[in-house]
Write a protein that holds these residues in place. Structure first.
Motif, PDB file in Angstrom:
ATOM      1  N   ASP A  87      -2.168  16.755   5.515  1.00  0.00           N
ATOM      2  CA  ASP A  87      -2.004  17.748   6.578  1.00  0.00           C
ATOM      3  C   ASP A  87      -1.755  19.083   5.887  1.00  0.00           C
ATOM      4  N   SER A  88      -2.845  19.723   5.466  1.00  0.00           N
ATOM      5  CA  SER A  88      -2.724  20.917   4.629  1.00  0.00           C
ATOM      6  C   SER A  88      -3.909  21.853   4.844  1.00  0.00           C
ATOM      7  N   PRO A  89      -3.647  23.174   4.916  1.00  0.00           N
ATOM      8  CA  PRO A  89      -4.743  24.142   5.003  1.00  0.00           C
ATOM      9  C   PRO A  89      -5.293  24.521   3.633  1.00  0.00           C
ATOM     10  N   GLY A  90      -4.740  23.923   2.565  1.00  0.00           N
ATOM     11  CA  GLY A  90      -5.185  24.243   1.211  1.00  0.00           C
ATOM     12  C   GLY A  90      -4.128  24.999   0.435  1.00  0.00           C
ATOM     13  N   GLY A  91      -4.551  25.732  -0.556  1.00  0.00           N
ATOM     14  CA  GLY A  91      -3.611  26.467  -1.411  1.00  0.00           C
ATOM     15  C   GLY A  91      -4.341  27.132  -2.558  1.00  0.00           C
ATOM     16  N   THR A  92      -3.789  27.051  -3.746  1.00  0.00           N
ATOM     17  CA  THR A  92      -4.416  27.682  -4.896  1.00  0.00           C
ATOM     18  C   THR A  92      -5.567  26.811  -5.395  1.00  0.00           C
ATOM     19  N   THR A  93      -6.550  27.471  -6.000  1.00  0.00           N
ATOM     20  CA  THR A  93      -7.685  26.737  -6.550  1.00  0.00           C
ATOM     21  C   THR A  93      -7.240  25.849  -7.706  1.00  0.00           C
ATOM     22  N   ALA A  94      -6.419  26.392  -8.598  1.00  0.00           N
ATOM     23  CA  ALA A  94      -5.945  25.608  -9.742  1.00  0.00           C
ATOM     24  C   ALA A  94      -5.068  24.443  -9.282  1.00  0.00           C
ATOM     25  N   GLY A  95      -4.214  24.667  -8.289  1.00  0.00           N
ATOM     26  CA  GLY A  95      -3.370  23.593  -7.777  1.00  0.00           C
ATOM     27  C   GLY A  95      -4.188  22.496  -7.131  1.00  0.00           C
ATOM     28  N   SER A  96      -5.240  22.878  -6.397  1.00  0.00           N
ATOM     29  CA  SER A  96      -6.117  21.886  -5.772  1.00  0.00           C
ATOM     30  C   SER A  96      -6.892  21.111  -6.829  1.00  0.00           C
ATOM     31  N   GLU A  97      -7.286  21.793  -7.898  1.00  0.00           N
ATOM     32  CA  GLU A  97      -7.979  21.121  -8.999  1.00  0.00           C
ATOM     33  C   GLU A  97      -7.075  20.081  -9.661  1.00  0.00           C
ATOM     34  N   ALA A  98      -5.814  20.467  -9.897  1.00  0.00           N
ATOM     35  CA  ALA A  98      -4.863  19.527 -10.509  1.00  0.00           C
ATOM     36  C   ALA A  98      -4.670  18.304  -9.621  1.00  0.00           C
ATOM     37  N   LEU A  99      -4.541  18.533  -8.306  1.00  0.00           N
ATOM     38  CA  LEU A  99      -4.362  17.421  -7.370  1.00  0.00           C
ATOM     39  C   LEU A  99      -5.610  16.535  -7.352  1.00  0.00           C
ATOM     40  N   TYR A 100      -6.779  17.146  -7.313  1.00  0.00           N
ATOM     41  CA  TYR A 100      -8.039  16.395  -7.321  1.00  0.00           C
ATOM     42  C   TYR A 100      -8.136  15.505  -8.559  1.00  0.00           C
ATOM     43  N   ASP A 101      -7.833  16.074  -9.726  1.00  0.00           N
ATOM     44  CA  ASP A 101      -7.933  15.310 -10.974  1.00  0.00           C
ATOM     45  C   ASP A 101      -6.996  14.107 -10.970  1.00  0.00           C
ATOM     46  N   GLU A 102      -5.778  14.282 -10.456  1.00  0.00           N
ATOM     47  CA  GLU A 102      -4.818  13.173 -10.424  1.00  0.00           C
ATOM     48  C   GLU A 102      -5.255  12.079  -9.457  1.00  0.00           C
ATOM     49  N   VAL A 111       0.872  -1.168   0.000  1.00  0.00           N
ATOM     50  CA  VAL A 111       0.000   0.000   0.000  1.00  0.00           C
ATOM     51  C   VAL A 111       0.913   1.223   0.000  1.00  0.00           C
ATOM     52  N   ALA A 112       0.735   2.101  -0.962  1.00  0.00           N
ATOM     53  CA  ALA A 112       1.587   3.284  -1.060  1.00  0.00           C
ATOM     54  C   ALA A 112       1.048   4.384  -0.150  1.00  0.00           C
ATOM     55  N   ARG A 113       1.920   4.926   0.683  1.00  0.00           N
ATOM     56  CA  ARG A 113       1.572   6.066   1.529  1.00  0.00           C
ATOM     57  C   ARG A 113       2.130   7.331   0.879  1.00  0.00           C
ATOM     58  N   ILE A 114       1.252   8.258   0.533  1.00  0.00           N
ATOM     59  CA  ILE A 114       1.663   9.519  -0.084  1.00  0.00           C
ATOM     60  C   ILE A 114       1.234  10.656   0.819  1.00  0.00           C
ATOM     61  N   ARG A 115       2.163  11.540   1.132  1.00  0.00           N
ATOM     62  CA  ARG A 115       1.861  12.654   2.038  1.00  0.00           C
ATOM     63  C   ARG A 115       1.560  13.919   1.234  1.00  0.00           C
ATOM     64  N   ILE A 116       0.476  14.580   1.623  1.00  0.00           N
ATOM     65  CA  ILE A 116       0.115  15.874   1.056  1.00  0.00           C
ATOM     66  C   ILE A 116       0.195  16.875   2.191  1.00  0.00           C
ATOM     67  N   ASP A 117       1.322  17.565   2.260  1.00  0.00           N
ATOM     68  CA  ASP A 117       1.609  18.463   3.377  1.00  0.00           C
ATOM     69  C   ASP A 117       1.741  19.905   2.889  1.00  0.00           C
ATOM     70  N   GLY A 118       1.431  20.838   3.776  1.00  0.00           N
ATOM     71  CA  GLY A 118       1.689  22.247   3.485  1.00  0.00           C
ATOM     72  C   GLY A 118       0.784  22.808   2.402  1.00  0.00           C
ATOM     73  N   LEU A 119       1.269  23.858   1.768  1.00  0.00           N
ATOM     74  CA  LEU A 119       0.477  24.561   0.764  1.00  0.00           C
ATOM     75  C   LEU A 119       0.353  23.736  -0.510  1.00  0.00           C
ATOM     76  N   ILE A 120      -0.829  23.685  -1.038  1.00  0.00           N
ATOM     77  CA  ILE A 120      -1.097  22.938  -2.273  1.00  0.00           C
ATOM     78  C   ILE A 120      -1.009  23.907  -3.448  1.00  0.00           C
ATOM     79  N   THR A 121      -0.039  23.681  -4.319  1.00  0.00           N
ATOM     80  CA  THR A 121       0.156  24.564  -5.471  1.00  0.00           C
ATOM     81  C   THR A 121       0.130  23.812  -6.797  1.00  0.00           C
ATOM     82  N   GLY A 122      -0.132  22.509  -6.745  1.00  0.00           N
ATOM     83  CA  GLY A 122      -0.118  21.736  -7.981  1.00  0.00           C
ATOM     84  C   GLY A 122       1.271  21.595  -8.568  1.00  0.00           C
ATOM     85  N   ASP A 123       2.293  21.537  -7.682  1.00  0.00           N
ATOM     86  CA  ASP A 123       3.674  21.449  -8.150  1.00  0.00           C
ATOM     87  C   ASP A 123       3.893  20.164  -8.929  1.00  0.00           C
ATOM     88  N   GLN A 124       4.798  20.234  -9.907  1.00  0.00           N
ATOM     89  CA  GLN A 124       4.983  19.120 -10.827  1.00  0.00           C
ATOM     90  C   GLN A 124       5.517  17.878 -10.137  1.00  0.00           C
TER      91      GLN A 124
END
Length: 314
Positions: free
Chosen positions: A88-103, A52-65
């Motif tokens: 563990d994130s308070p969020g970030g940019t709308t576009a970055g969150s959209e990119a993360l959601y889609d993936e 099972v892969a554990r992936i951490r989403i921490d800090g500001l979400i910017t949709g970084d590559q």
């Protein structure tokens, strides 16, 4: 032999010793860097056993590559039978969150995904969570904050105080508006609000679709407030209270994963400087110079445009 000749010989010997010392230092640094690079490249290899892969989403979400690439790599990895997202994130940019959601949605089409909320999974962090198939949170996790915000500085009074005037030549009234150099016009304010409302409708639509909630109920919950995990569970915003063990139990029970399957961390590759020192050279240099907050300000500066972020000032 004169005293000048002796000084010249001494200086020549010292210079040779100095060159030799710096040459050895350069060789040592090159070897260390090469070892770190090899280790870094080796660390990006795929695990050879099912997990099972554990992936951490921490800090500001910017949709970084780097984060997008990691999600795509795990999606394609047949050895990763499921994914646990530790958010563990308070969020970030709308576009970055959209990119993360889609993936994450693309990943969920190939393998089960569970979101485990840690301290904060609000706004864009909540968008990442609802992309998963199942959401687990602690009772005191901070989540929710369904909303969009558009912030911009306005420093015209400060400029007037110091005697600075900014002239603008532009092709239209709304070009580069709102501007930090003058009070926002009603026209610019009204149009900016249409952007916020459009992003807000998108966010609420995701919640309605993914959480199977009535649109009227989501409207009532989407006033920007945050919820504890217990409150979120009662409102239907999450599925279960607990931690990673609860996520694993759900995967084994509902998705029939083997009891003995292990959880492996999957991370994006780090820069060589972080492999060597555990921190970026730039951040460490700013700390040494007495400017520890500049790196945080630089990270905050990435957040231009529409935000899905709890406490944007932070």
């Amino acid at each position: 032999m004169t005293a000048q000749d002796i000084d010249h010989i001494i200086n020549h010997i010292s210079l040779r010793k100095s060159r030799r010392r710096w040459r050895w230092i350069a060789i040592i640094l090159f070897v260390i860097g090469l070892i770190a690079l090899i280790a870094n490249l080796a660390g990006t290899g795929l695990p050879e056993r099912e997990h099972v892969a554990r992936i951490r989403i921490d800090g500001l979400i910017t949709g970084d590559q780097a984060s997008i690439d990691l999600l795509q790599r795990v999606t394609k990895d047949d050895k990763a039978k499921a994914v646990i997202l530790r958010i563990d994130s308070p969020g970030g940019t709308t576009a970055g969150s959209e990119a993360l959601y889609d993936e994450i949605r693309a990943m969920s089409a190939k393998k089960p995904v569970v979101a485990v909320m840690d301290t904060v999974a609000a706004s864009g962090g909540y968008i990442a969570a609802i992309a998963a198939d199942h959401i687990v949170a602690r009772g005191n996790t901070i989540t929710g904050s369904i909303g969009v915000i558009f912030t911009f500085p306005e420093v015209s009074r400060l400029l007037n105080t110091v005697g600075v005037t900014v002239e603008e030549l532009k092709s239209g009234d709304l070009k580069a508006e709102p501007s930090p150099y003058k009070p926002v016009s009603e026209k610019a304010r009204a149009y900016s609000m249409t952007l916020v409302e459009d992003g807000f409708r998108w966010f609420k639509g995701l919640v309605v679709d993914r959480r199977k909630l009535d649109a009227a109920k989501v409207d009532a919950l989407a006033d920007g407030r945050v919820f504890t995990g217990r409150q979120a569970k009662a409102e239907g915003l999450i599925d279960e209270l607990g931690g990673e063990e609860a996520a694993l139990t759900w995967l084994k029970t509902e998705k029939k994963l083997p009891e003995a399957i292990e959880v492996l961390d999957r991370r994006p590759p780090k820069p060589v400087s972080e492999e060597l020192f555990g921190v970026s050279i730039g951040s460490r240099a700013l700390d040494w110079l007495g400017f520890p907050h500049i790196a945080q300000m630089a990270e905050r500066a990435k957040l231009d445009g529409l935000l899905v972020l709890w406490h944007p000032a932070l």
